[in-house]
Design an enzyme around this catalytic site. Structure first.
Site, PDB file in Angstrom:
ATOM      1  N   SER A   1       4.968   8.736  11.827  1.00  0.00           N
ATOM      2  CA  SER A   1       5.748   9.342  12.913  1.00  0.00           C
ATOM      3  C   SER A   1       5.046   9.255  14.273  1.00  0.00           C
ATOM      4  O   SER A   1       5.534   9.802  15.251  1.00  0.00           O
ATOM      5  CB  SER A   1       6.042  10.813  12.578  1.00  0.00           C
ATOM      6  OG  SER A   1       4.828  11.540  12.528  1.00  0.00           O
ATOM      7  N   LYS A   2       3.918   8.569  14.337  1.00  0.00           N
ATOM      8  CA  LYS A   2       3.118   8.509  15.567  1.00  0.00           C
ATOM      9  C   LYS A   2       3.271   7.169  16.282  1.00  0.00           C
ATOM     10  O   LYS A   2       3.999   6.292  15.841  1.00  0.00           O
ATOM     11  CB  LYS A   2       1.643   8.780  15.250  1.00  0.00           C
ATOM     12  CG  LYS A   2       1.392  10.087  14.501  1.00  0.00           C
ATOM     13  CD  LYS A   2       1.907  11.293  15.257  1.00  0.00           C
ATOM     14  CE  LYS A   2       1.480  12.579  14.585  1.00  0.00           C
ATOM     15  NZ  LYS A   2       2.495  13.335  13.942  1.00  0.00           N
ATOM     16  N   ASN A   3       2.520   6.986  17.368  1.00  0.00           N
ATOM     17  CA  ASN A   3       2.621   5.798  18.209  1.00  0.00           C
ATOM     18  C   ASN A   3       2.175   4.520  17.504  1.00  0.00           C
ATOM     19  O   ASN A   3       2.750   3.464  17.700  1.00  0.00           O
ATOM     20  CB  ASN A   3       1.778   5.958  19.484  1.00  0.00           C
ATOM     21  CG  ASN A   3       2.092   7.229  20.231  1.00  0.00           C
ATOM     22  OD1 ASN A   3       1.894   8.318  19.714  1.00  0.00           O
ATOM     23  ND2 ASN A   3       2.591   7.102  21.449  1.00  0.00           N
TER      24      ASN A   3
END
Length: 150
Positions: A110-112
């Site tokens: 769910s992160k960059n």
């Protein structure tokens, strides 16, 4: 740490015996309300943990000033802040995660940047290099049973 954060931010400290003191978030974004930090500091305070929630930077000039005056550490939770910047008082763009003594980034899906799980510890204070290396060696030895890449 701010009251609005993912539970893993607090768990990292609780699992090592720390007592968490939550600080209210700002009214204009979910980051820690810098104006309320100092009132929560006690002689037992060891660190301030700003969370750059969704990559929105906290006011690091204020936070680092408070930490310096009280001789406490800053551990930035920059889990979602890769390639985001803090704009300092001189209007300079400073990458989030480069001002605290330590900073953490997440590689969760769910992160960059993703790679399933995992993360990165950024050490911005030389006092933590040897200790971090010892901890990582122990972690990898117990996880994989080898230290081949060291």
């Amino acid at each position: 740490m701010p009251s609005y954060t993912f539970v893993s931010t607090a768990n990292a400290f609780v699992l090592r015996g720390a007592t968490i003191v939550f600080c209210d978030s700002r009214s204009d974004h979910p980051g820690i309300d810098e104006s309320k930090i100092e009132a929560l500091i006690t002689p037992k305070t060891k660190a301030i943990v700003p969370v750059h929630y969704a990559g929105v930077a906290c006011d690091m000039d204020v936070i680092m000033d408070i930490a310096k005056r009280h001789n406490i550490f800053v551990v930035e939770d920059a889990a979602q802040a890769i390639d985001n910047y803090y704009i300092d008082s001189d209007k300079n763009l400073i990458p989030i995660g480069t001002q605290g003594h330590l900073s953490t980034f997440s590689f969760h899906e769910s992160k960059n940047i993703i790679c399933g799980e995992g993360g990165m510890l950024v050490i911005n204070d030389e006092r933590f290099i040897n200790r971090s290396e010892m901890y990582l060696r122990k972690l990898f030895f117990h996880s994989f049973g080898v230290l081949g890449f060291w």
